[in-house]
Design an enzyme around this catalytic site. Structure first.
Site, PDB file in Angstrom:
ATOM      1  N   ASN A 191     -40.028  81.445 111.257  1.00  0.00           N
ATOM      2  CA  ASN A 191     -40.321  82.803 111.707  1.00  0.00           C
ATOM      3  C   ASN A 191     -41.527  83.315 110.936  1.00  0.00           C
ATOM      4  OD1 ASN A 191     -39.806  85.980 111.739  1.00  0.00           O
ATOM      5  ND2 ASN A 191     -38.711  85.056 113.453  1.00  0.00           N
ATOM      6  N   GLU A 505     -39.075  86.778 124.430  1.00  0.00           N
ATOM      7  CA  GLU A 505     -40.348  86.184 124.011  1.00  0.00           C
ATOM      8  C   GLU A 505     -40.165  84.769 123.497  1.00  0.00           C
ATOM      9  OE1 GLU A 505     -42.026  88.577 120.954  1.00  0.00           O
ATOM     10  OE2 GLU A 505     -40.343  88.338 119.581  1.00  0.00           O
TER      11      GLU A 505
END
Length: 711
Positions: A191, A505
């Site tokens: 991330n 997303e």
């Protein structure tokens, strides 16, 4: 003298071995608070079945005696409460807040410091928090760690994501509690900003199921001026303990009495649907803080967004490797040919929104600075008011106004919170001046001030500040990468959305697990609505960007269902207008579906497998049904007994075709119409990664049902 001594001893023993019982209004739940050798503890049972075994309570302080032991009970107060309130927007028009309460005041024998633990027991679970009344001997203190325990009664199946100070954007892992340690390394995926803290640390809301069919959910409510709570598991004893997010110095919280912690919540039932129907999180928050809420409205929107997420377009205007606001003259630079937020394209989106009845158009990448923002730990990135040369603010504002559409603002901070607060008033005033009444804010990347985390007390206070400041300008906020919600939308209803989880997303970044949307309502949505951005009709991302081989793991029918199953007053039709133009029959459901509800019912539910909701639009008569399914093909069986008896309705069913499959045939759907009543039943096939959506309209004229099949 001897009798007096014996009496004093009995009083002392009573205080040190104190026990007090609290029952829910319907009597199904029973909680017992105990003080054993000066240590506070509680336990919770449902129908005499253990939900939480004996678990200790208290806080460890920094550079001071801890608030963990040495207590005596100096007061117990029982009260009850029953009232109904109406949210500004929500899943129900009316919400009942009904509980029995027990407030236990504890005094440390030696220090004489006081701590009150307030328990509220509802018919669907428990909420409790620590309170520190004004007192001379405890004024300021620093929390080293909160030591609240949740002792499990067995090795439950759990749906969990890794404990992390900076992100919740992980796929869920389904495992036994004892298996978390062995699966953690695989569960921690990359991330933009992440700080996992433990091999057995997980995040709330945590969903579990016992071997004997008890569903248990652990979370928190009313997170204000405090650090976000995670759960750290002692996997030998199956005991969770609270773990707060630290600040840059490693401290967990700065407190000044009088003060309270957030509520810790335990929702439990032998029916999974009851977890989804619980309003404990909202009920433990304070009433609305605003006198005037007329400016707060649910929003259905489209946006210049998905093409950039897929890589078809870009946020940046040029390909410069480095820019500085106020120094880089964009009028003298060479623009690239991929910038999406340009006048012509935004006008086309406005036209599409106006034609199909959408409220707003989100535009990302409209403002200077996007060339040099990501991963740089750069303080002054954006000023939130200066557009690129190809984005005419006034022209587009007037064009949208003429069409009855608003443009939705986008504020990406790139984690530079100090810079955002520096510009916030000016940015909100810019919105007010140009008819923007909602903003999508973002906090991608590591936080500045450096060393702070997304979920620490400092950032929690920032998110709160941003929402309250926005209200001064009558602006609604949809915060991405912020701390996960804890029901604060009751108090601050201009907080109309959050991300705080792995959304659509990620389907363009490699994909979400197929069962992802069968878990999120049991976990992330327990605290509040999510801006999940559904509505993807082209699952093959390479159709937009040949260099992106991602595949959206869904059928079109399930994308429609998500508008019902993934509750939010802020719903986006996320795909491109030209793609919707190819499937206008299915797109009709997105146009029709409501986003504010009078009534909600859960028809079927099993975490990780499937969820079926039925919802009635607020101040209207239409009903909508949505079913999201996991990776297995299944048949859904529902009844229409939520409809008003004696009336006829037309149900339009948007379903998977018989050969539909999220991977091999995702666009295969069928649309059927049926006449239904409250006595009707439906058995509907759901493909792997599929589902269905139904719109239900009351019959007004006989001609409405001429030729329509009866179910």
């Amino acid at each position: 003298m001897k009798k007096l001594f014996v009496l004093q001893l009995m009083v002392w023993m009573g205080l040190m071995m104190f026990g007090e019982e609290l029952k829910s209004p319907n009597g199904a739940f029973k909680m017992v608070f105990e003080l054993k050798d000066g240590v506070p503890a509680y336990k919770l049972a449902l129908h005499d079945k253990a939900v939480i075994k004996e678990s200790q309570l208290g806080l460890e302080l920094k550079d001071a005696e801890s608030l963990l032991s040495g207590f005596e009970v100096s007061g117990v107060e029982h009260t009850s409460f029953d009232a109904t309130w109406q949210p500004v927007w929500g899943e129900w028009k009316d919400i009942r807040n009904h509980y029995n309460e027990m407030a236990v005041t504890l005094t440390q024998t030696e220090s004489q410091r006081k701590m009150l633990i307030r328990f509220r027991l509802f018919d669907d679970g428990l909420g409790f928090r620590y309170e520190f009344p004004e007192q001379e001997l405890l004024t300021y203190f620093v929390i080293k760690e909160e030591r609240t325990q949740f002792a499990m009664a067995g090795d439950h199946k759990a749906f969990w994501i890794p404990g992390d100070y900076d992100t919740q954007e992980y796929d869920y892992t389904e495992s036994k509690l004892s298996e978390i340690r062995g699966l953690m390394e695989k569960a921690v995926t990359p991330n933009a900003s992440q700080t996992p803290f433990s091999d057995t640390g997980v995040q709330t809301a945590l969903m579990m199921k016992s071997d004997d069919g008890l569903y248990i959910n652990l979370h928190e409510a009313a997170l204000v001026d405090y650090a976000c709570m995670h759960l750290n598991l002692d996997d030998r004893n199956l005991v969770f303990e609270s773990h707060l997010t630290p600040d840059a110095r490693g401290d967990k919280g700065y407190m000044q009495v009088p003060c309270t912690t957030p509520w810790r919540t335990v929702i439990a039932s032998d029916d999974a649907a009851d977890i989804l129907m619980s309003n404990i999180t909202l009920n433990l928050n304070e009433p609305c803080a605003y006198d005037d809420v007329s400016w707060i409205k649910p929003v259905k929107y489209i946006g210049v967004w998905w093409e950039m997420i897929t890589g078809k377009g870009s946020w940046s205007y040029t390909d410069l490797p480095s820019v500085k606001l106020g120094e880089t003259d964009y009028s003298k630079t060479i623009p690239n040919d991929t910038h999406s937020a340009n006048n012509d394209k935004v006008k086309r989106y406005i036209d599409f929104a106006a034609e199909h009845g959408f409220d707003a158009v989100l535009v990302e990448g409209w403002n200077e600075g996007w060339e040099d923002w990501f991963g740089k730990s750069k303080d002054y990135v954006f000023d939130f008011v200066t557009p690129y040369p190809d984005f005419d603010v006034e022209m587009l504002r007037d064009y949208a106004n003429a069409k009855g559409v608003r443009i939705m603002m986008h504020h990406e901070t790139s984690g530079s919170v100090r810079n955002y607060e520096r510009h916030m008033d000016k940015a909100y005033q810019f919105m007010a001046d140009n008819n923007y009444n909602s903003v999508k804010s973002g906090y991608v990347g590591d936080i500045i001030p450096r060393g702070e985390y997304h979920y620490g007390q400092w950032m929690v206070n920032h998110y709160q500040y941003a929402v309250e400041k926005a209200a001064e300008y009558k602006v609604m906020v949809n915060a991405h990468e912020a701390v996960r919600p804890t029901g604060l939308s009751r108090t601050y209803p201009n907080l109309i959305g959050n991300e705080s989880a792995r959304g659509t997303e990620y389907e363009a970044f490699g994909g979400n697990n197929v069962n992802h949307t069968t878990i999120l309502p049991f976990t992330r949505l327990i605290g509040g609505p999510m801006d999940y951005t559904p509505g993807i009709f082209e699952p093959d991302v390479s159709q937009y960007n040949p260099d992106n081989g991602s595949h959206v793991r869904t059928t079109i029918a399930r994308q429609l269902a998500l508008y019902v199953t993934m509750y939010s007053p802020l719903q986006m039709a996320a795909d491109l207008p030209e793609t919707y133009a190819k499937h206008m029959d299915a797109f009709q459901f997105i146009k029709d579906v409501a986003i504010d509800w009078e009534d909600t019912q859960v028809l079927e539910a099993e975490p990780g497998d499937y969820i079926t909701y039925a919802r009635k639009e607020k101040d209207g008569h239409r009903w909508f049904v949505g079913r999201t399914n996991d990776e297995q093909g299944r048949t859904s069986h529902i009844q229409f007994d939520f409809l008003e008896p004696g009336k006829k309705y037309v149900a339009t069913v948007y379903a998977d075709a018989k050969d539909a499959h999220w991977e091999t045939n995702p666009k295969a759907y069928q649309i059927e119409k049926y006449v239904v009543t409250s006595k009707s039943k439906l058995s509907q096939y759901c493909a792997p990664g599929g589902g269905y959506a139904i719109s239900i309209v009351e019959v007004k004229e006989k001609s409405d049902i001429r030729g329509v099949k009866r179910l």
